[in-house]
Design a protein around this motif. Structure first.
Motif, PDB file in Angstrom:
ATOM      1  N   ASP A  58      17.785  -9.953  16.408  1.00 42.68           N
ATOM      2  CA  ASP A  58      18.537 -10.562  17.505  1.00 42.68           C
ATOM      3  C   ASP A  58      19.052  -9.438  18.387  1.00 42.68           C
ATOM      4  OD1 ASP A  58      18.552 -13.444  16.869  1.00 42.68           O
ATOM      5  OD2 ASP A  58      19.587 -12.784  15.058  1.00 42.68           O
ATOM      6  N   TRP A  59      18.354  -9.177  19.489  1.00 47.06           N
ATOM      7  CA  TRP A  59      18.788  -8.097  20.380  1.00 47.06           C
ATOM      8  C   TRP A  59      19.890  -8.572  21.316  1.00 47.06           C
ATOM      9  CZ3 TRP A  59      13.214  -8.469  20.000  1.00 47.06           C
ATOM     10  CH2 TRP A  59      12.634  -7.451  19.246  1.00 47.06           C
ATOM     11  N   ASP A  60      19.703  -9.726  21.937  1.00 49.02           N
ATOM     12  CA  ASP A  60      20.637 -10.235  22.947  1.00 49.02           C
ATOM     13  C   ASP A  60      21.027  -9.109  23.907  1.00 49.02           C
ATOM     14  OD1 ASP A  60      22.110 -12.115  24.300  1.00 49.02           O
ATOM     15  OD2 ASP A  60      23.861 -11.948  23.002  1.00 49.02           O
ATOM     16  N   HIS A  61      20.004  -8.442  24.456  1.00 46.37           N
ATOM     17  CA  HIS A  61      20.186  -7.255  25.293  1.00 46.37           C
ATOM     18  C   HIS A  61      19.718  -7.555  26.719  1.00 46.37           C
ATOM     19  CE1 HIS A  61      20.283  -2.976  26.321  1.00 46.37           C
ATOM     20  NE2 HIS A  61      19.137  -3.177  26.929  1.00 46.37           N
ATOM     21  N   THR A  62      20.562  -7.263  27.686  1.00 47.35           N
ATOM     22  CA  THR A  62      20.201  -7.450  29.094  1.00 47.35           C
ATOM     23  C   THR A  62      19.933  -6.098  29.732  1.00 47.35           C
ATOM     24  OG1 THR A  62      21.545  -9.446  29.242  1.00 47.35           O
ATOM     25  CG2 THR A  62      20.940  -8.389  31.323  1.00 47.35           C
ATOM     26  N   GLY A  63      18.779  -5.993  30.360  1.00 44.77           N
ATOM     27  CA  GLY A  63      18.402  -4.775  31.080  1.00 44.77           C
ATOM     28  C   GLY A  63      18.065  -5.126  32.517  1.00 44.77           C
ATOM     29  N   GLU A  64      17.915  -4.094  33.333  1.00 47.38           N
ATOM     30  CA  GLU A  64      17.625  -4.294  34.751  1.00 47.38           C
ATOM     31  C   GLU A  64      16.269  -3.694  35.087  1.00 47.38           C
ATOM     32  OE1 GLU A  64      19.777  -2.213  38.190  1.00 47.38           O
ATOM     33  OE2 GLU A  64      20.748  -4.172  38.065  1.00 47.38           O
ATOM     34  N   LEU A  65      15.459  -4.485  35.778  1.00 45.13           N
ATOM     35  CA  LEU A  65      14.164  -4.013  36.260  1.00 45.13           C
ATOM     36  C   LEU A  65      14.272  -3.815  37.766  1.00 45.13           C
ATOM     37  CD1 LEU A  65      11.813  -6.387  34.258  1.00 45.13           C
ATOM     38  CD2 LEU A  65      12.249  -3.970  33.814  1.00 45.13           C
ATOM     39  N   VAL A  66      14.265  -2.558  38.203  1.00 41.39           N
ATOM     40  CA  VAL A  66      14.352  -2.238  39.623  1.00 41.39           C
ATOM     41  C   VAL A  66      12.937  -2.199  40.185  1.00 41.39           C
ATOM     42  CG1 VAL A  66      15.111  -0.532  41.320  1.00 41.39           C
ATOM     43  CG2 VAL A  66      16.476  -0.939  39.261  1.00 41.39           C
ATOM     44  N   GLY A  67      12.757  -2.793  41.339  1.00 41.98           N
ATOM     45  CA  GLY A  67      11.441  -2.823  41.965  1.00 41.98           C
ATOM     46  C   GLY A  67      10.718  -4.139  41.781  1.00 41.98           C
ATOM     47  N   PHE A  68      11.405  -5.138  41.245  1.00 40.63           N
ATOM     48  CA  PHE A  68      10.791  -6.454  41.067  1.00 40.63           C
ATOM     49  C   PHE A  68      10.495  -7.083  42.419  1.00 40.63           C
ATOM     50  CE2 PHE A  68      11.095 -11.061  40.770  1.00 40.63           C
ATOM     51  CZ  PHE A  68      10.148 -11.318  39.789  1.00 40.63           C
TER      52      PHE A  68
END
Length: 87
Positions: A58-68
């Motif tokens: 269970d990661w429940d991890h939020t990351g950001e993808l720049v350039g979407f």
């Protein structure tokens, strides 16, 4: 003007279930992590923390993808921390 605007997108990796035990019988259980990326954009990716000795992390991890950009695909790869690739 027809140009697409690049944006940052927040993605939450919740969990995985029933992962293969990549460490084998004698070495314990897998130490999984997930890499989320936009194919074709090598700098647009993030990695979750490693969850030790779990095949149902269970990661429940939020990351950001720049350039979407609208129409981009997302790719999710789950790896064992004892194997490659390293993030």
């Amino acid at each position: 003007d027809g140009m697409q605007v690049e944006q940052a997108m927040a993605v939450t990796v919740m969990n995985a279930r029933g992962l293969y035990n990549a460490d084998g019988i004698l070495a314990g259980k897998s130490d999984p992590y997930c890499i989320c990326s936009i194919p074709g954009k090598p700098h647009a990716k993030f990695t979750t923390p490693t969850i030790n000795n779990r095949q149902d992390p269970d990661w429940d991890h939020t990351g950001e993808l720049v350039g979407f950009q609208l129409g981009d695909s997302l790719e999710f790869e789950v790896w064992d921390s004892d194997t490659f690739p390293k993030p």
